[in-house]
Design an enzyme around this catalytic site. Structure first.
Site, short mmCIF file in Angstrom:
data_model
loop_
_atom_site.label_atom_id
_atom_site.label_comp_id
_atom_site.label_asym_id
_atom_site.label_seq_id
_atom_site.Cartn_x
_atom_site.Cartn_y
_atom_site.Cartn_z
CE1 TYR A 17 15.26 -0.73 12.24
CE2 TYR A 17 16.98 -0.97 13.88
CZ TYR A 17 15.65 -1.06 13.51
OH TYR A 17 14.72 -1.47 14.43
CG HIS A 61 -2.02 -1.05 1.10
ND1 HIS A 61 -3.35 -0.75 1.08
CD2 HIS A 61 -1.95 -2.40 0.96
CE1 HIS A 61 -4.06 -1.86 0.95
NE2 HIS A 61 -3.23 -2.88 0.88
CG ASN A 62 5.59 2.45 0.61
OD1 ASN A 62 5.79 3.25 -0.28
ND2 ASN A 62 6.37 2.35 1.68
CB ALA A 63 2.76 5.69 -3.35
CG ASP A 74 8.64 -9.20 5.68
OD1 ASP A 74 8.01 -8.13 5.85
OD2 ASP A 74 8.99 -9.91 6.63
CB SER A 75 13.31 -5.99 3.99
OG SER A 75 12.57 -4.81 4.19
CE LYS A 122 19.71 1.13 1.34
NZ LYS A 122 18.55 1.61 2.08
CG PHE A 162 14.51 3.74 4.46
CD1 PHE A 162 15.14 3.45 3.27
CD2 PHE A 162 13.85 2.71 5.11
CE1 PHE A 162 15.12 2.17 2.73
CE2 PHE A 162 13.81 1.42 4.59
CZ PHE A 162 14.45 1.15 3.39
P1 IMP Z 1 9.20 -3.94 5.63
O1 IMP Z 1 9.83 -4.99 4.80
O2 IMP Z 1 8.61 -2.84 4.80
O3 IMP Z 1 8.28 -4.50 6.67
O4 IMP Z 1 10.39 -3.19 6.41
C1 IMP Z 1 10.96 -3.67 7.58
C2 IMP Z 1 11.89 -2.66 8.20
O5 IMP Z 1 13.23 -3.05 7.92
C3 IMP Z 1 11.78 -1.25 7.66
O6 IMP Z 1 10.80 -0.53 8.34
C4 IMP Z 1 13.17 -0.70 7.93
O7 IMP Z 1 13.29 -0.20 9.20
C5 IMP Z 1 14.06 -1.91 7.85
N1 IMP Z 1 14.76 -1.89 6.59
C6 IMP Z 1 14.51 -2.67 5.52
N2 IMP Z 1 15.34 -2.35 4.51
C7 IMP Z 1 16.13 -1.35 4.97
C8 IMP Z 1 17.15 -0.59 4.36
O8 IMP Z 1 17.53 -0.74 3.19
N3 IMP Z 1 17.71 0.36 5.14
C9 IMP Z 1 17.33 0.59 6.42
N4 IMP Z 1 16.36 -0.07 7.02
C10 IMP Z 1 15.76 -1.06 6.30
#
Ligand code: IMP
Length: 209
Positions: free
Chosen positions: A167, A14-16, A74-75, A188, A165
């Site tokens: 971390y 849902h993130n543009a 997911d990350s 990056k 953004f």
């Molecule tokens: P999601 O995958 O959108 O749920 O993200 C999980 C969280 O992991 C994000 O809110 C970030 O805090 C962190 N994250 C994921 N990728 C990165 C990155 O490339 N840099 C910094 N933080 C990251």
């Protein structure tokens, strides 16, 4: 191995910003993208305990809801000395809950929480960590594929840099002395966990057989 055909791909976000970034990466392969949000699909609860589980939950929900193939990601950050935490809870560690005023995400607080735990373990604690990214593709008939990417590095304190953004200001990728927040965005993106996962997806989905 199942390959994407000419149909529209639903991006389970849902993130543009994410939709724009992923659409641009897939455009050269003739894939049209539409977001789950614009189709009015609900966001499923991320109840998995691994990145793979959560990415599959999101991709499968979108594929079933839209009747089209879907892609989800997911990350998060995994710190070796903390047993892989914060891991799938990376975003939750930034959740700020004030008694007054708006709740929100505070990344400085989240990085400080990680740093505090490392300090408790002693001055010689291993500061190795990695960012992980899982991309999951799901088709409406239930078939799926996952692609895992990672960026290895170490944590530094205090945070440095103003780009990126999450971390990024505390993450120094292996082979460099700058934090990700001190990298130009293109630089990056070339070495990130997301780029690694996308390279694997592109190689399998669009590469030569
Ligand atoms: P999601 O995958 O959108 O749920 O993200 C999980 C969280 O992991 C994000 O809110 C970030 O805090 C962190 N994250 C994921 N990728 C990165 C990155 O490339 N840099 C910094 N933080 C990251």
């Amino acid at each position: 191995m199942r390959r994407l055909g000419g149909e529209t791909l639903v991006i389970a976000t849902h993130n543009a910003g994410k939709l724009k970034e992923i659409s641009a990466l897939l455009a050269p392969f003739g894939i049209d993208c539409v977001s789950a949000g614009s189709l009015g699909l609900p966001e499923p609860a991320e109840t998995g305990t691994t990145f793979v589980e959560n990415a599959l939950i999101k991709a499968r929900a979108a594929a079933e809801g839209a009747g089209l193939p879907a892609l989800a990601d997911d990350s998060g950050l995994c710190v070796d000395a903390l047993g892989g935490r914060p891991g799938v809870y990376t975003a939750d560690w930034a959740e700020r809950q004030w008694f007054e005023g708006p709740a929100g995400r505070d990344w400085y607080m989240a990085m400080g929480k990680v740093e505090g735990l490392l300090c408790e373990l002693g001055p010689d604690t291993d500061r190795s960590c990695h960012f992980a990214c899982v991309l999951a593709l799901a088709w409406p008939d239930g078939e799926s594929a996952v692609y895992e990417g990672r960026a290895n590095g170490t944590l530094t304190w205090p945070p440095r840099g103003t780009m990126g953004f999450g971390y990024d200001p505390s993450f120094v990728p292996l082979g460099d002395t700058r934090t990700f927040a001190e990298f130009d965005p293109e630089e990056k993106h070339a070495i990130s966990h997301r780029a690694d996962a996308f390279a694997k997806l592109v190689a399998e989905q669009f590469g030569q057989v």
